[in-house]
Design an enzyme around this catalytic site. Structure first.
Site, PDB file in Angstrom:
ATOM      1  N   ARG A  64      -0.981  48.217 -68.322  1.00 16.58           N
ATOM      2  CA  ARG A  64      -1.180  46.882 -67.719  1.00 16.58           C
ATOM      3  C   ARG A  64      -1.453  46.965 -66.224  1.00 16.58           C
ATOM      4  O   ARG A  64      -2.053  46.078 -65.637  1.00 16.58           O
ATOM      5  CB  ARG A  64       0.033  45.967 -68.016  1.00 16.58           C
ATOM      6  CG  ARG A  64      -0.121  44.568 -67.469  1.00 16.58           C
ATOM      7  CD  ARG A  64       0.743  43.469 -68.136  1.00 16.58           C
ATOM      8  NE  ARG A  64       1.875  43.917 -68.880  1.00 16.58           N
ATOM      9  CZ  ARG A  64       3.091  44.137 -68.365  1.00 16.58           C
ATOM     10  NH1 ARG A  64       3.319  43.931 -67.090  1.00 16.58           N
ATOM     11  NH2 ARG A  64       4.076  44.551 -69.133  1.00 16.58           N
ATOM     12  N   TYR A 117     -18.423  26.466 -64.500  1.00 17.69           N
ATOM     13  CA  TYR A 117     -18.285  26.782 -65.925  1.00 17.69           C
ATOM     14  C   TYR A 117     -17.149  25.928 -66.519  1.00 17.69           C
ATOM     15  O   TYR A 117     -16.123  25.708 -65.873  1.00 17.69           O
ATOM     16  CB  TYR A 117     -18.017  28.295 -66.072  1.00 17.69           C
ATOM     17  CG  TYR A 117     -17.474  28.653 -67.424  1.00 17.69           C
ATOM     18  CD1 TYR A 117     -18.210  28.374 -68.584  1.00 17.69           C
ATOM     19  CD2 TYR A 117     -16.220  29.225 -67.576  1.00 17.69           C
ATOM     20  CE1 TYR A 117     -17.710  28.670 -69.831  1.00 17.69           C
ATOM     21  CE2 TYR A 117     -15.709  29.530 -68.826  1.00 17.69           C
ATOM     22  CZ  TYR A 117     -16.458  29.238 -69.956  1.00 17.69           C
ATOM     23  OH  TYR A 117     -15.948  29.519 -71.188  1.00 17.69           O
ATOM     24  N   LYS A 214     -20.813  39.203 -69.403  1.00 15.39           N
ATOM     25  CA  LYS A 214     -22.213  38.792 -69.326  1.00 15.39           C
ATOM     26  C   LYS A 214     -23.089  39.974 -68.900  1.00 15.39           C
ATOM     27  O   LYS A 214     -23.148  40.962 -69.605  1.00 15.39           O
ATOM     28  CB  LYS A 214     -22.316  37.587 -68.380  1.00 15.39           C
ATOM     29  CG  LYS A 214     -21.278  36.487 -68.675  1.00 15.39           C
ATOM     30  CD  LYS A 214     -21.462  35.909 -70.062  1.00 15.39           C
ATOM     31  CE  LYS A 214     -20.497  34.837 -70.526  1.00 15.39           C
ATOM     32  NZ  LYS A 214     -19.185  34.688 -70.015  1.00 15.39           N
TER      33      LYS A 214
HETATM   34  C1  3LM Z   1     -20.851  30.584 -71.085  1.00 17.45           C
HETATM   35  N1  3LM Z   1     -19.196  31.548 -69.679  1.00 17.45           N
HETATM   36  O1  3LM Z   1     -21.508  30.633 -72.128  1.00 17.45           O
HETATM   37  P1  3LM Z   1     -15.082  34.923 -69.962  1.00 17.45           P
HETATM   38  N2  3LM Z   1     -17.486  32.351 -65.012  1.00 17.45           N
HETATM   39  C2  3LM Z   1     -18.698  32.000 -65.477  1.00 17.45           C
HETATM   40  C3  3LM Z   1     -18.929  31.964 -66.857  1.00 17.45           C
HETATM   41  O2  3LM Z   1     -20.143  31.619 -67.281  1.00 17.45           O
HETATM   42  C4  3LM Z   1     -17.879  32.288 -67.757  1.00 17.45           C
HETATM   43  C5  3LM Z   1     -16.635  32.652 -67.227  1.00 17.45           C
HETATM   44  C6  3LM Z   1     -16.481  32.689 -65.854  1.00 17.45           C
HETATM   45  C7  3LM Z   1     -19.563  31.315 -70.969  1.00 17.45           C
HETATM   46  C8  3LM Z   1     -18.775  31.671 -72.017  1.00 17.45           C
HETATM   47  S1  3LM Z   1     -18.264  29.479 -73.472  1.00 17.45           S
HETATM   48  C9  3LM Z   1     -16.969  29.395 -74.596  1.00 17.45           C
HETATM   49  C10 3LM Z   1     -18.795  31.158 -73.378  1.00 17.45           C
HETATM   50  C11 3LM Z   1     -19.776  31.637 -64.512  1.00 17.45           C
HETATM   51  C12 3LM Z   1     -18.064  32.252 -69.224  1.00 17.45           C
HETATM   52  C13 3LM Z   1     -15.489  33.047 -68.113  1.00 17.45           C
HETATM   53  O3  3LM Z   1     -13.611  34.628 -69.933  1.00 17.45           O
HETATM   54  O4  3LM Z   1     -15.407  36.380 -69.889  1.00 17.45           O
HETATM   55  O5  3LM Z   1     -15.773  34.206 -71.075  1.00 17.45           O
HETATM   56  O6  3LM Z   1     -15.693  34.341 -68.581  1.00 17.45           O
HETATM   57  O7  3LM Z   1     -21.239  29.955 -70.080  1.00 17.45           O
END
Ligand code: 3LM
Length: 402
Positions: A64, A117, A214
């Site tokens: 962790r 987001y 991403k």
């Molecule tokens: C999406 N976005 O489809 P994770 N910051 C940004 C993001 O686009 C995202 C996160 C943080 C998307 C996820 S929607 C259920 C799917 C600019 C995520 C959060 O926790 O790794 O998903 O990141 O826009």
């Protein structure tokens, strides 16, 4: 990577993305960083264990708080972002909550850009408020609005640029200057750009966060997040945010895959950007399209700022159709090669409907106020042949209303 004294200039982005912080000769000559799958680490003796817990001796303790595969990845991203230290987490939300939970306390105020987001918005709007942390949403593309809103209570200033889903941009250098004057911390979510296109720390931001799910991972096969900033701030996120609050450490397997993904980041981003530019122009010229939001278009109000702070315009496009939301749904259903799915930055071209999917955390009446309509469609441009992506959009748009 060999000693920098042997070279007469710093290595380029791609070279550092492939080699930085790893020397195969330290690991039996293994060309690829090894995958360390272990939850705990043996101490030589009880005293050493105590010293590691007390921070008096460097070394691994428990997954962790650190793992050798993860450490290589953390150093590599920190180098590419131009920051002192990096941290990887099990998701983008893991990095964002680690930052908020370790840097904020009850009574603090956050000022955020109005378009975020969906889950980041919801975290600030609905959940941080339960701990007496209030967020004011402003249009940060106008730095004067920050100047007017910032106060002694402002501890954090937060934005995405380009913003998910509507491609609004924020002038990072201008916001950093105002934030610094007021001794607040400026966090930029750099998910849409990656350090290959934009380096917020060099423009004055204090911390960069990512959904590494991403473009950094790049293949739609994992969930991961990251943060890069000063050693002090990253220590706070790691030892408070991750170790004692959210526990969102990245798995070593996912760290191994992100390391692999980053090796081709420059090639993938070049291709995402080239295809997105051509597709945005094609979409803008189609009769069924009302508006295309892409910073590489001369029609974008953010085109000049994008040229200043990004090296290319990215792989994300948003658009509205003349037929509104119903036409948007018909378009998504009529696409054949292009897949209807959330997430972004994958090899596959994806389309989705923010109001009912990624940004459904906004109440219907909040959406317009926060900068996007119910009819907005988001495209994550993939790595397929441009002609095939273009043909698919053309057939789907041509068929609307028939
Ligand atoms: C999406 N976005 O489809 P994770 N910051 C940004 C993001 O686009 C995202 C996160 C943080 C998307 C996820 S929607 C259920 C799917 C600019 C995520 C959060 O926790 O790794 O998903 O990141 O826009």
């Amino acid at each position: 990577m060999s000693d920098s004294r042997k070279r007469n200039r710093p290595a380029g982005f791609a070279t550092r993305a492939i080699h930085f912080a790893y020397n195969p000769l330290d690991y039996h000559g293994a060309l690829n960083p090894p995958l360390f799958m272990t939850s705990t680490y043996a101490f030589e003796n009880a005293r050493q264990g105590g010293d590691r817990f007390a921070g008096e001796e460097a070394g691994y303790i428990y997954h962790r708080v650190g793992n050798p595969t993860v450490s290589i990845l953390e150093k590599r991203l920190a180098e590419l972002e131009g920051g002192e230290a990096g941290l990887f987490t099990s998701s983008g939300m893991g990095a964002i909550t680690a930052a908020f939970w370790s840097l904020l306390q009850a009574g603090d105020e956050v000022i955020a850009d109005k378009t975020l987001y969906g889950c980041t918005f919801s975290l600030l709007q609905h959940h941080m408020t339960r701990f007496a942390i209030k967020t004011r949403f402003i249009d940060m593309s106008d730095p004067a609005q920050l100047e007017a809103a910032i106060s002694d209570k402002t501890r954090l200033v937060y934005c995405e640029t380009p913003a998910n889903p509507n491609m609004r941009l924020v002038d990072i250098a201008a916001i950093a200057e105002i934030t610094r004057k007021h001794e607040a911390t400026f966090i930029v979510d750099n998910t849409y750009c990656t350090p290959y296109l934009q380096r917020p720390l060099e423009l004055g931001a204090d911390l960069v966060v990512h959904s590494a799910t991403k473009y950094l991972g790049g293949h739609g096969d994992l969930l991961a997040g990251a943060a890069v900033g000063s050693q002090d701030m990253i220590d706070q996120l790691r030892f408070v945010g991750i170790k004692e609050m959210n526990g969102a450490m990245i798995s070593s397997m996912d760290a191994f895959l992100v390391l692999r993904g980053i090796k081709t980041l420059h090639l993938r981003m070049d291709r995402h950007c080239q295809t997105a530019q051509k597709l945005a122009e094609l979409l803008e010229a189609h009769d069924a399209v009302e508006q295309v939001y892409y910073p590489g278009l001369a029609s974008s109000p953010f085109h000049e700022l994008a040229k200043r702070q990004m090296s290319q315009f990215g792989g994300m496009i948003a658009l509205e159709l003349k037929g509104g939301m119903d036409a948007g749904r018909d378009l998504m259903d009529a696409l054949d090669l292009v897949t209807c799915a959330v997430s972004l930055g994958d090899a596959e071209t994806l389309v989705q409907h923010p109001a009912s999917m990624t940004h459904s955390t906004y109440e219907p009446e909040e959406r317009i106020k926060h900068g996007f309509t119910d009819g907005l469609i988001r495209i994550s441009v993939g790595l397929e042949d441009y002609d095939d992506i273009a043909d698919d959009f053309t057939q789907a748009l041509d068929g609307l209303g028939k």
